[in-house]
Design a protein around this motif. Sequence first.
Motif, mmCIF file in Angstrom:
data_model
loop_
_atom_site.group_PDB
_atom_site.id
_atom_site.type_symbol
_atom_site.label_atom_id
_atom_site.label_comp_id
_atom_site.label_asym_id
_atom_site.label_seq_id
_atom_site.Cartn_x
_atom_site.Cartn_y
_atom_site.Cartn_z
ATOM 1 N N LEU A 1 46.943 31.566 67.939
ATOM 2 C CA LEU A 1 48.342 32.682 68.199
ATOM 3 C C LEU A 1 47.842 34.098 68.539
ATOM 4 C CD1 LEU A 1 50.527 31.574 65.102
ATOM 5 C CD2 LEU A 1 50.856 31.280 67.690
ATOM 6 N N LEU A 2 46.595 34.465 67.997
ATOM 7 C CA LEU A 2 46.195 35.713 68.234
ATOM 8 C C LEU A 2 45.362 35.959 69.867
ATOM 9 C CD1 LEU A 2 44.402 36.597 64.737
ATOM 10 C CD2 LEU A 2 46.428 37.848 65.804
ATOM 11 N N ASN A 3 45.025 34.727 70.150
ATOM 12 C CA ASN A 3 44.434 34.643 71.308
ATOM 13 C C ASN A 3 45.556 34.375 72.660
ATOM 14 O OD1 ASN A 3 41.853 35.705 70.653
ATOM 15 N ND2 ASN A 3 41.180 33.394 70.026
ATOM 16 N N LYS A 4 46.611 34.208 72.528
ATOM 17 C CA LYS A 4 47.446 34.108 73.654
ATOM 18 C C LYS A 4 48.625 34.820 73.423
ATOM 19 C CE LYS A 4 50.399 30.184 71.551
ATOM 20 N NZ LYS A 4 50.904 29.022 71.940
ATOM 21 N N ALA A 5 49.449 34.962 74.603
ATOM 22 C CA ALA A 5 50.656 35.622 74.556
ATOM 23 C C ALA A 5 51.717 34.914 73.740
ATOM 24 C CB ALA A 5 51.386 35.857 76.213
ATOM 25 N N VAL A 6 52.622 35.509 72.983
ATOM 26 C CA VAL A 6 53.604 35.166 71.973
ATOM 27 C C VAL A 6 54.693 35.153 72.728
ATOM 28 C CG1 VAL A 6 54.294 35.254 69.871
ATOM 29 C CG2 VAL A 6 51.956 35.725 70.158
ATOM 30 N N ASP A 7 55.664 34.214 72.770
ATOM 31 C CA ASP A 7 57.106 34.229 73.084
ATOM 32 C C ASP A 7 58.055 35.104 72.139
ATOM 33 O OD1 ASP A 7 56.275 32.705 75.521
ATOM 34 O OD2 ASP A 7 56.869 30.801 74.321
ATOM 35 N N VAL A 8 58.906 35.562 72.691
ATOM 36 C CA VAL A 8 59.928 36.391 72.069
ATOM 37 C C VAL A 8 60.636 35.704 70.660
ATOM 38 C CG1 VAL A 8 61.995 37.626 71.921
ATOM 39 C CG2 VAL A 8 60.309 38.081 73.584
ATOM 40 N N CYS B 1 49.318 42.817 65.554
ATOM 41 C CA CYS B 1 47.890 42.389 65.502
ATOM 42 C C CYS B 1 47.243 42.715 66.947
ATOM 43 C CB CYS B 1 47.798 40.933 64.883
ATOM 44 S SG CYS B 1 48.335 40.964 63.162
ATOM 45 N N GLN B 2 47.900 41.807 67.920
ATOM 46 C CA GLN B 2 47.232 41.979 69.169
ATOM 47 C C GLN B 2 47.171 43.284 69.628
ATOM 48 O OE1 GLN B 2 50.073 39.319 71.090
ATOM 49 N NE2 GLN B 2 48.711 37.453 70.784
ATOM 50 N N ASP B 3 48.270 44.222 69.434
ATOM 51 C CA ASP B 3 48.042 45.776 69.683
ATOM 52 C C ASP B 3 46.877 46.497 69.232
ATOM 53 O OD1 ASP B 3 50.278 45.532 71.545
ATOM 54 O OD2 ASP B 3 51.663 46.464 70.225
ATOM 55 N N TYR B 4 46.731 45.989 67.882
ATOM 56 C CA TYR B 4 45.430 46.665 67.334
ATOM 57 C C TYR B 4 44.102 46.023 67.822
ATOM 58 C CZ TYR B 4 42.795 48.420 63.305
ATOM 59 O OH TYR B 4 41.719 49.251 62.471
ATOM 60 N N GLY C 1 35.582 46.366 70.877
ATOM 61 C CA GLY C 1 35.460 44.847 71.491
ATOM 62 C C GLY C 1 35.836 44.113 70.205
ATOM 63 N N CYS C 2 36.745 43.222 70.097
ATOM 64 C CA CYS C 2 36.992 42.050 69.312
ATOM 65 C C CYS C 2 37.152 41.100 69.809
ATOM 66 C CB CYS C 2 38.417 42.649 68.414
ATOM 67 S SG CYS C 2 39.032 41.557 67.092
ATOM 68 N N SER C 3 36.373 40.068 69.268
ATOM 69 C CA SER C 3 36.380 38.582 69.739
ATOM 70 C C SER C 3 36.928 37.678 68.583
ATOM 71 C CB SER C 3 34.825 38.147 70.110
ATOM 72 O OG SER C 3 34.505 38.852 71.039
ATOM 73 N N ILE C 4 37.832 36.997 68.743
ATOM 74 C CA ILE C 4 38.221 35.859 67.702
ATOM 75 C C ILE C 4 37.914 34.587 68.282
ATOM 76 C CG2 ILE C 4 40.283 35.311 66.504
ATOM 77 C CD1 ILE C 4 41.460 37.832 67.482
ATOM 78 N N TYR C 5 37.261 34.008 66.925
ATOM 79 C CA TYR C 5 36.725 32.402 67.218
ATOM 80 C C TYR C 5 37.157 31.597 65.986
ATOM 81 C CZ TYR C 5 33.623 34.707 70.456
ATOM 82 O OH TYR C 5 33.296 35.483 71.483
ATOM 83 N N HIS C 6 37.318 30.342 66.252
ATOM 84 C CA HIS C 6 37.646 29.307 65.139
ATOM 85 C C HIS C 6 36.384 28.798 64.845
ATOM 86 C CE1 HIS C 6 38.355 25.173 63.629
ATOM 87 N NE2 HIS C 6 39.130 25.828 62.946
#
Length: 101
Positions: free
Chosen positions: A18-25, A36-39, A45-50
């Motif tokens: 959810l944080l790594n992709k575009a979110v629908d309205v 969260c995405q704006d922040y 540099g912020c990388s998000i991994y599972h």
Amino acid sequence: MGCRDVVLESDSAVAVNLLNKAVDVPHPLATLLWGCQDYIKKCWGCSIYHVYRECNMVVDRLANLGSCLDLGLCTFQVPPDNIRSSFVDDLCGLCRPWAVV
């Protein structure tokens, strides 16, 4: 804190996606995710991994500990006893079994 490069690891694949992709309205968490995405897109540099929780037991134990604490910021001068052994295990790359149910 002045950090410029941050690596965020989460055992929640859903949250990472959810944080790594575009979110629908129409998504029920759209407003929260956009915040969260704006922040995340700020001047750093912020990388998000599972990662599986077995790969980072310190975080897993801290998360479990957090569910027992009062609301608000909690800081530790030294790691709690039950987290120290996990820290050493994580540094050594100790393998743990992964149970799939």
